[in-house]
Design a protein around this motif. Structure first.
Motif, PDB file in Angstrom:
ATOM      1  N   MET A   3      10.812   0.865 -14.475  1.00 34.05           N
ATOM      2  CA  MET A   3      11.102   2.234 -14.048  1.00 34.05           C
ATOM      3  C   MET A   3      10.948   2.432 -12.540  1.00 34.05           C
ATOM      4  SD  MET A   3       9.328   4.486 -16.975  1.00 34.05           S
ATOM      5  CE  MET A   3       9.947   4.525 -18.654  1.00 34.05           C
ATOM      6  N   MET A   4      10.419   1.406 -11.847  1.00 36.73           N
ATOM      7  CA  MET A   4      10.303   1.477 -10.389  1.00 36.73           C
ATOM      8  C   MET A   4      10.636   0.091  -9.846  1.00 36.73           C
ATOM      9  SD  MET A   4       6.989   2.751  -8.235  1.00 36.73           S
ATOM     10  CE  MET A   4       7.126   3.188  -6.505  1.00 36.73           C
ATOM     11  N   ARG A   5      11.685  -0.002  -9.032  1.00 35.79           N
ATOM     12  CA  ARG A   5      12.138  -1.303  -8.540  1.00 35.79           C
ATOM     13  C   ARG A   5      12.351  -1.222  -7.022  1.00 35.79           C
ATOM     14  NH1 ARG A   5      15.807  -0.097 -13.131  1.00 35.79           N
ATOM     15  NH2 ARG A   5      17.643  -0.008 -11.822  1.00 35.79           N
ATOM     16  N   PHE A   6      12.151  -2.327  -6.370  1.00 35.02           N
ATOM     17  CA  PHE A   6      12.229  -2.329  -4.909  1.00 35.02           C
ATOM     18  C   PHE A   6      13.290  -3.297  -4.384  1.00 35.02           C
ATOM     19  CE2 PHE A   6       7.816  -1.973  -6.324  1.00 35.02           C
ATOM     20  CZ  PHE A   6       7.504  -0.707  -5.871  1.00 35.02           C
ATOM     21  N   ASP A   7      13.974  -2.862  -3.308  1.00 35.39           N
ATOM     22  CA  ASP A   7      14.721  -3.780  -2.454  1.00 35.39           C
ATOM     23  C   ASP A   7      13.996  -3.693  -1.117  1.00 35.39           C
ATOM     24  OD1 ASP A   7      16.610  -4.025  -4.513  1.00 35.39           O
ATOM     25  OD2 ASP A   7      17.817  -2.381  -3.725  1.00 35.39           O
ATOM     26  N   SER A  29       0.833  -1.213   0.000  1.00 33.54           N
ATOM     27  CA  SER A  29       0.000   0.000   0.000  1.00 33.54           C
ATOM     28  C   SER A  29       0.861   1.254   0.000  1.00 33.54           C
ATOM     29  CB  SER A  29      -0.914   0.036   1.218  1.00 33.54           C
ATOM     30  OG  SER A  29      -1.906  -0.936   1.086  1.00 33.54           O
ATOM     31  N   PHE A  30       1.934   1.220   0.795  1.00 36.10           N
ATOM     32  CA  PHE A  30       2.860   2.361   0.803  1.00 36.10           C
ATOM     33  C   PHE A  30       3.482   2.551  -0.575  1.00 36.10           C
ATOM     34  CE2 PHE A  30       7.342   3.427   0.652  1.00 36.10           C
ATOM     35  CZ  PHE A  30       7.314   4.739   1.105  1.00 36.10           C
ATOM     36  N   ALA A  31       3.959   1.446  -1.166  1.00 35.31           N
ATOM     37  CA  ALA A  31       4.646   1.531  -2.467  1.00 35.31           C
ATOM     38  C   ALA A  31       3.707   2.062  -3.545  1.00 35.31           C
ATOM     39  CB  ALA A  31       5.190   0.157  -2.858  1.00 35.31           C
ATOM     40  N   GLN A  32       2.427   1.673  -3.467  1.00 41.59           N
ATOM     41  CA  GLN A  32       1.456   2.158  -4.449  1.00 41.59           C
ATOM     42  C   GLN A  32       1.232   3.664  -4.301  1.00 41.59           C
ATOM     43  OE1 GLN A  32      -1.625  -0.653  -3.520  1.00 41.59           O
ATOM     44  NE2 GLN A  32      -1.160  -1.940  -5.293  1.00 41.59           N
ATOM     45  N   GLU A  33       1.182   4.130  -3.057  1.00 38.59           N
ATOM     46  CA  GLU A  33       1.005   5.569  -2.841  1.00 38.59           C
ATOM     47  C   GLU A  33       2.251   6.329  -3.314  1.00 38.59           C
ATOM     48  OE1 GLU A  33      -1.733   6.921  -2.093  1.00 38.59           O
ATOM     49  OE2 GLU A  33      -1.204   8.993  -1.630  1.00 38.59           O
ATOM     50  N   LEU A  34       3.429   5.738  -3.050  1.00 34.31           N
ATOM     51  CA  LEU A  34       4.674   6.380  -3.491  1.00 34.31           C
ATOM     52  C   LEU A  34       4.683   6.516  -5.016  1.00 34.31           C
ATOM     53  CD1 LEU A  34       7.420   7.456  -2.394  1.00 34.31           C
ATOM     54  CD2 LEU A  34       8.385   5.245  -3.035  1.00 34.31           C
ATOM     55  N   ARG A  35       4.177   5.478  -5.693  1.00 34.04           N
ATOM     56  CA  ARG A  35       4.105   5.521  -7.157  1.00 34.04           C
ATOM     57  C   ARG A  35       3.195   6.669  -7.609  1.00 34.04           C
ATOM     58  NH1 ARG A  35       1.019   4.072 -11.314  1.00 34.04           N
ATOM     59  NH2 ARG A  35       2.210   3.846 -13.237  1.00 34.04           N
ATOM     60  N   ARG A  36       2.056   6.820  -6.925  1.00 32.09           N
ATOM     61  CA  ARG A  36       1.143   7.918  -7.289  1.00 32.09           C
ATOM     62  C   ARG A  36       1.819   9.271  -7.092  1.00 32.09           C
ATOM     63  NH1 ARG A  36      -2.465   5.011  -3.635  1.00 32.09           N
ATOM     64  NH2 ARG A  36      -3.256   3.296  -4.894  1.00 32.09           N
ATOM     65  N   ILE A  37       2.629   9.397  -6.025  1.00 28.80           N
ATOM     66  CA  ILE A  37       3.304  10.678  -5.776  1.00 28.80           C
ATOM     67  C   ILE A  37       4.355  10.937  -6.852  1.00 28.80           C
ATOM     68  CG2 ILE A  37       4.675  12.013  -4.114  1.00 28.80           C
ATOM     69  CD1 ILE A  37       3.350  10.367  -1.870  1.00 28.80           C
ATOM     70  N   LEU A  38       5.096   9.892  -7.261  1.00 26.37           N
ATOM     71  CA  LEU A  38       6.088  10.046  -8.334  1.00 26.37           C
ATOM     72  C   LEU A  38       5.428  10.572  -9.599  1.00 26.37           C
ATOM     73  CD1 LEU A  38       8.113   6.715  -7.919  1.00 26.37           C
ATOM     74  CD2 LEU A  38       9.100   9.024  -7.806  1.00 26.37           C
ATOM     75  N   VAL A  39       4.242  10.020  -9.904  1.00 27.83           N
ATOM     76  CA  VAL A  39       3.523  10.425 -11.121  1.00 27.83           C
ATOM     77  C   VAL A  39       2.985  11.845 -10.964  1.00 27.83           C
ATOM     78  CG1 VAL A  39       1.483   9.920 -12.531  1.00 27.83           C
ATOM     79  CG2 VAL A  39       2.981   8.050 -11.796  1.00 27.83           C
ATOM     80  N   ALA A  40       2.388  12.140  -9.785  1.00 25.62           N
ATOM     81  CA  ALA A  40       1.834  13.479  -9.549  1.00 25.62           C
ATOM     82  C   ALA A  40       2.928  14.544  -9.619  1.00 25.62           C
ATOM     83  CB  ALA A  40       1.128  13.532  -8.196  1.00 25.62           C
ATOM     84  N   ALA A  41       4.138  14.188  -9.160  1.00 25.43           N
ATOM     85  CA  ALA A  41       5.245  15.146  -9.157  1.00 25.43           C
ATOM     86  C   ALA A  41       5.906  15.239 -10.526  1.00 25.43           C
ATOM     87  CB  ALA A  41       6.275  14.743  -8.103  1.00 25.43           C
ATOM     88  N   SER A  54       7.692  -5.720  -9.312  1.00 26.74           N
ATOM     89  CA  SER A  54       6.249  -5.479  -9.365  1.00 26.74           C
ATOM     90  C   SER A  54       5.703  -5.505  -7.950  1.00 26.74           C
ATOM     91  CB  SER A  54       5.563  -6.557 -10.210  1.00 26.74           C
ATOM     92  OG  SER A  54       5.645  -7.805  -9.552  1.00 26.74           O
ATOM     93  N   PHE A  55       4.510  -4.931  -7.791  1.00 30.57           N
ATOM     94  CA  PHE A  55       3.865  -4.954  -6.468  1.00 30.57           C
ATOM     95  C   PHE A  55       3.592  -6.399  -6.051  1.00 30.57           C
ATOM     96  CE2 PHE A  55       2.230  -0.680  -7.990  1.00 30.57           C
ATOM     97  CZ  PHE A  55       3.111   0.041  -7.199  1.00 30.57           C
ATOM     98  N   LYS A  56       3.258  -7.226  -7.053  1.00 32.97           N
ATOM     99  CA  LYS A  56       2.941  -8.623  -6.767  1.00 32.97           C
ATOM    100  C   LYS A  56       4.165  -9.360  -6.226  1.00 32.97           C
ATOM    101  CE  LYS A  56       1.789 -12.001  -9.792  1.00 32.97           C
ATOM    102  NZ  LYS A  56       1.181 -12.488 -11.039  1.00 32.97           N
ATOM    103  N   SER A  57       5.318  -9.177  -6.892  1.00 29.54           N
ATOM    104  CA  SER A  57       6.497  -9.902  -6.394  1.00 29.54           C
ATOM    105  C   SER A  57       6.971  -9.297  -5.068  1.00 29.54           C
ATOM    106  CB  SER A  57       7.612  -9.974  -7.430  1.00 29.54           C
ATOM    107  OG  SER A  57       7.896  -8.731  -7.969  1.00 29.54           O
ATOM    108  N   LEU A  58       6.778  -7.982  -4.878  1.00 27.57           N
ATOM    109  CA  LEU A  58       7.125  -7.368  -3.587  1.00 27.57           C
ATOM    110  C   LEU A  58       6.331  -8.048  -2.465  1.00 27.57           C
ATOM    111  CD1 LEU A  58       8.407  -5.077  -1.843  1.00 27.57           C
ATOM    112  CD2 LEU A  58       6.453  -3.642  -2.460  1.00 27.57           C
ATOM    113  N   GLU A  59       5.030  -8.198  -2.675  1.00 25.01           N
ATOM    114  CA  GLU A  59       4.197  -8.798  -1.637  1.00 25.01           C
ATOM    115  C   GLU A  59       4.536 -10.273  -1.419  1.00 25.01           C
ATOM    116  OE1 GLU A  59      -0.004  -8.127  -1.963  1.00 25.01           O
ATOM    117  OE2 GLU A  59      -0.475  -9.564  -0.371  1.00 25.01           O
ATOM    118  N   ARG A  60       4.651 -11.014  -2.529  1.00 22.02           N
ATOM    119  CA  ARG A  60       4.910 -12.451  -2.390  1.00 22.02           C
ATOM    120  C   ARG A  60       6.251 -12.749  -1.751  1.00 22.02           C
ATOM    121  NH1 ARG A  60       2.480 -15.117  -7.911  1.00 22.02           N
ATOM    122  NH2 ARG A  60       0.309 -14.686  -7.436  1.00 22.02           N
ATOM    123  N   ALA A  61       7.279 -11.976  -2.141  1.00 26.75           N
ATOM    124  CA  ALA A  61       8.611 -12.207  -1.581  1.00 26.75           C
ATOM    125  C   ALA A  61       8.617 -11.910  -0.085  1.00 26.75           C
ATOM    126  CB  ALA A  61       9.640 -11.345  -2.310  1.00 26.75           C
TER     127      ALA A  61
END
Ligand code: ZN
Ligand code: MN
Length: 471
Positions: free
Chosen positions: A189-193, A166-178, A217-224
């Motif tokens: 274009m957006m990758r997570f550790d 949920s945090f990562a999704q909101e961060l993505r929205r802020i990146l786009v809004a900015a 992806s959000f899916k692999s972030l959650e599953r991992a």
């Protein structure tokens, strides 16, 4: 023993600039032939001079402001040294002890509750190239090398894999809004550790963490995270909690992690100041020039106030093209519900059905005009759908289509009265029942008129005139 999950993220987001971070090579090399968007600077040749991209700095500053980060007026680039075949210089130009921005925070919705995650820092760095392994051979493409990235590091404030998403999704929205990143996950274009550890509930200290590298992806972030949470839980229950930090990789196909190495520490990278780039000064003028961002949470509240449903508001916030089209049409038509039904339901449906994208959509002026023709009774709402589909397919404007197809509703009294007279003659039985007190019988007469006029009679006017005539 009850255990608590502690999660922190490092997010790499590609900054949306035309050129790379330290040279003028293009960044849009997606789909281009390998090694065609390179130059001596991004290939790390000795003697070349990196020059920071002003637009990239400006976008990073705007993002830092959106994250309420403390900006550092003087910041420095550092060399992060490591050897890897996709890193031509043998070091990454990053920021270490003087990043662009320090502490900030993001508020996001988690299970209906506004939750806050602290931001530790935001810094600039360049991306590496890409390796492809084919049997015995490894191929390297340097097109991506030197692409500007923002690395955003969070505090260990997240408490569950789903909350982290949920945090990562909101961060993505802020990146786009900015307008700081297009954040297209499909294009990497957006990758997570993600770092995860457990601790006994109530305990204040942190225990050694596992870092999961390169989730796309959000899916692999959650599953991992779910996988590691379970694995760590089991170790804790068996009294074998990890005593050192490790780095793992996530295997998407096998749905499990593999241990890559012991986690490297800063000392392993032998950071030192980048001698070729002078200190970057983030002065008041640059901060002002970077502009301010309307935060997605704020925008969402505004759209809901206008009458949109929460998921409609989210759809607009996540699609800047759609949002700007909505805003333009709404500015002219002023009725958010009608604009959203035209754009978010009908238009998106027709674009999809005809395999077109928003770039092929009718202009805001043409869409507004269509809504105005429906509002002033020139055509019915149903006919409006047909006109819209034609607009999508042919690119013509509403007025032309209505004229070409002779779709305008008949609102002219004399033309309607002529049909009504015939209707009264042809439907004598129904008229009789109506006069005998059976209100519903009039429906059959109106139906006859609509059919006779091929749907073009204005139904409101027909009712009105018919009642006058019979009254
Ligand atoms: Zn270059
Ligand atoms: Mn990094």
């Amino acid at each position: 023993m009850e255990l608590e999950t502690i999660i922190g993220l490092e997010v790499h987001a590609q900054i949306s600039t035309k050129t790379k971070l330290f040279c003028s090579c293009p960044t849009d090399s997606f789909g281009k032939a390998p090694n065609t968007a390179v130059c001596p600077v991004c290939m790390g040749h000795p003697g070349t001079l990196p020059v920071p991209n002003k637009r990239a700095v400006e976008k990073a500053v705007r993002m830092a402001k959106a994250l309420k980060c403390a900006l550092n007026e003087r910041n420095y680039f550092s060399r992060k040294n490591y050897f890897y075949p996709d890193l031509p210089a043998g070091y990454q130009i990053s920021q270490y002890d003087h990043p662009l921005a320090g502490r900030g925070e993001v508020a996001f919705d988690w299970n209906g509750v506004t939750t806050v995650c602290g931001i530790t820092r935001l810094h600039l760095e360049n991306d590496a190239g890409k390796l492809t392994h084919r049997g015995e051979a490894s191929l390297v493409d340097f097109n991506r090398a030197g692409t500007p990235l923002m690395e955003i590091v969070t505090e260990p404030d997240l408490r569950s894999p789903q909350g982290a998403v949920s945090f990562a999704q909101e961060l993505r929205r802020i990146l786009v809004a900015a307008d700081a990143s297009d954040a297209d996950m499909f294009k990497g274009m957006m990758r997570f550790d993600a770092s995860i550890s457990l601790r006994p509930k109530g305990d204040k200290k942190f225990y050694p963490r596992v870092e999961i590298k390169n989730l796309n992806s959000f899916k692999s972030l959650e599953r991992a995270l779910v996988f590691e949470e379970k694995r760590l839980m089991k170790l804790w229950k068996e009294g074998k909690a990890p005593d050192g930090e490790v780095t793992v990789g996530w295997l998407d196909d096998e749905e499990k992690t593999v241990i890559l190495r012991d986690k490297e520490s800063a000392a392993d990278y032998r950071y030192f100041p980048e001698p070729d780039i002078p200190p970057l000064l983030i002065d008041a003028a640059l901060v002002a020039q970077a502009g301010d961002v309307a935060l997605p949470q704020q925008l969402r509240a505004e759209y809901i106030d206008l009458g949109l449903k929460p998921d409609e508001a989210t759809l607009l916030i996540e699609n800047p093209e759609l949002k700007s089209l909505f805003d333009l049409v709404h500015e002219r038509v002023k009725d958010a519900r009608r604009v959203s039904s035209l754009l978010l339901t009908q238009l998106l449906g027709f674009l999809n059905a005809h395999e077109k994208t928003l770039a092929d959509a009718p202009s805001a002026d043409h869409l507004a005009e269509l809504l105005e023709r429906i509002a002033d009774g020139t055509i019915s709402g149903n006919a409006g759908k047909e006109v819209l589909e034609d607009m999508v397919v042919s690119g013509k404007d509403a007025a032309t289509i209505i004229a070409d197809k002779g779709m305008a509703q008949i609102s002219d009294d004399s033309a309607l009265l002529e049909i009504i007279d015939r209707a009264i003659k042809e439907n004598a039985d129904a008229i009789e029942s109506y006069k005998a007190g059976k209100q519903a019988a009039l429906g059959a007469v109106v139906g006859w008129i609509m059919k006779e006029s091929r749907g073009q009679a204005n139904p409101k006017k027909v009712n009105q005139l018919l009642l006058q005539k019979l009254g």
